[in-house]
Write an enzyme that holds these catalytic residues in place. Structure first.
Site, PDB file in Angstrom:
ATOM      1  N   SER A  99       0.864  -1.189   0.000  1.00  0.00           N
ATOM      2  CA  SER A  99       0.000   0.000   0.000  1.00  0.00           C
ATOM      3  C   SER A  99       0.894   1.232   0.000  1.00  0.00           C
ATOM      4  CB  SER A  99      -0.908   0.006   1.239  1.00  0.00           C
ATOM      5  OG  SER A  99      -1.765  -1.099   1.227  1.00  0.00           O
ATOM      6  N   LYS A 174      -7.060   1.875  -2.492  1.00  0.00           N
ATOM      7  CA  LYS A 174      -6.612   1.418  -1.172  1.00  0.00           C
ATOM      8  C   LYS A 174      -6.573   2.571  -0.182  1.00  0.00           C
ATOM      9  CE  LYS A 174      -5.160  -1.051   2.196  1.00  0.00           C
ATOM     10  NZ  LYS A 174      -3.952  -1.855   2.266  1.00  0.00           N
ATOM     11  N   LYS A 242       0.688   5.621   8.093  1.00  0.00           N
ATOM     12  CA  LYS A 242       1.326   5.857   6.792  1.00  0.00           C
ATOM     13  C   LYS A 242       0.283   6.024   5.698  1.00  0.00           C
ATOM     14  CE  LYS A 242       2.235   2.394   4.475  1.00  0.00           C
ATOM     15  NZ  LYS A 242       1.566   1.543   3.451  1.00  0.00           N
TER      16      LYS A 242
END
Length: 301
Positions: A99, A174, A242
């Site tokens: 990701s 995502k 993140k």
């Protein structure tokens, strides 16, 4: 789905990558594996070829899958001196299931395609449970023909496999997924904390909610972890931070207001300040508990 055995490389054998690699071998494919540190015994003993570098993985494989934590990690895996790009020959396929940033994804894809190879971004959702059960949701970005080439391999690891659009669109999807997940974790945590503080049994409240409109996989899986106070990952808070950083950075660039996402990020930051970077992301509830001076499972006074 073709039953032909393929030579597949897998780089990144963590909580998610290890079971994903196992499914590929159970599907009859030959695996070349490399990871930071030692390749897990369960992968090596299942017959994987243990490789010393990304270059070696690429040389041994027709399809190379990457499953590492962050954007710079993918860049290093691909383009370090002994990285995947150094071992590629024309016609090979790189699938990045990490990701990472959609912007860098497009740059990485362009470089790999310039070598005469194909590239697919294919990040996943479903966590460690989905990885173990081969029920991951896989969001893909790339050319339709490349997606169809990858589909039989992806079907060994996931159930809901979607070509969202062109290169980078899988990563964009995502990021959107991680926004929805973070906000749902926040909602579940607040709901269960409210119920517990008001004197109701949070486990029974969760069970009741699972039968109504509030039901979700987050309530089912992470709600149970909140009640049992289990914070072992799972999906680490630091990694979800993140992903939300990617969302908030892109939002600034696009002129979007994402206030609830910003709030969720602050709750994750509070967890990190209390030593929770490696907690499962359900541990967000602990930040709310600190703010409320009350813990789920505690008897209200």
């Amino acid at each position: 789905m073709s039953s032909a055995s393929l030579n597949i490389g897998f780089i990144g054998l963590g909580i998610m990558g290890t079971p994903m690699a196992g499914h590929l071998m159970k599907g009859g494919h030959k695996l070349a594996a490399h990871t930071h540190g030692k390749v897990p015994d369960e992968v090596a003993q299942a017959g994987a070829k243990v490789c010393a570098s990304g270059r070696e993985v690429a040389q041994a494989s027709d399809i190379i899958i990457i499953m590492v934590p962050d954007t710079p990690d993918v860049g290093k895996v691909l383009f370090a001196e002994d990285g995947v790009a150094a071992g590629l020959t024309k016609g090979k396929l790189v699938i990045d299931m990490s990701s990472i940033s959609p912007v860098e994804t497009k740059e990485y894809a362009s470089k790999i395609e310039a070598l005469g190879c194909d590239y697919l971004d294919a990040p996943v959702s479903g966590g460690d449970v989905g990885a173990r059960n081969a029920t991951l949701s896989i969001m893909c970005g790339g050319k339709p023909a490349v997606f169809e080439r990858a589909r039989p391999v992806l079907e060994l690891m996931g159930k809901n496999i979607t070509l969202v659009g062109g290169t980078g669109d899988g990563q964009t999807c995502k990021v959107a997924n991680q926004i929805v997940v973070a906000l749902t974790i926040n909602a579940v945590a607040e709901g269960l904390l409210f119920a517990a503080r008001a004197g109701a049994d949070p486990a029974k409240v969760r069970q009741a909610l699972l039968g109504g409109l509030a039901t979700s996989r987050i309530l089912e899986v992470l709600g149970e972890r909140m009640i049992k106070r289990t914070v072992e990952p799972g999906f680490r808070i630091a990694l979800h931070q993140k992903d939300l950083n990617l969302a908030l950075t892109a939002a600034r660039q696009l002129g979007l207001a994402l206030p609830a996402t910003s709030n969720a990020q602050q709750l994750f930051s509070a967890c990190v300040s209390h030593g929770g970077a490696a907690w499962d992301h359900s541990g967000m509830v602990r930040a709310l508990e600190k703010l409320s001076n009350f813990e789920i499972g505690q008897k209200p006074t």
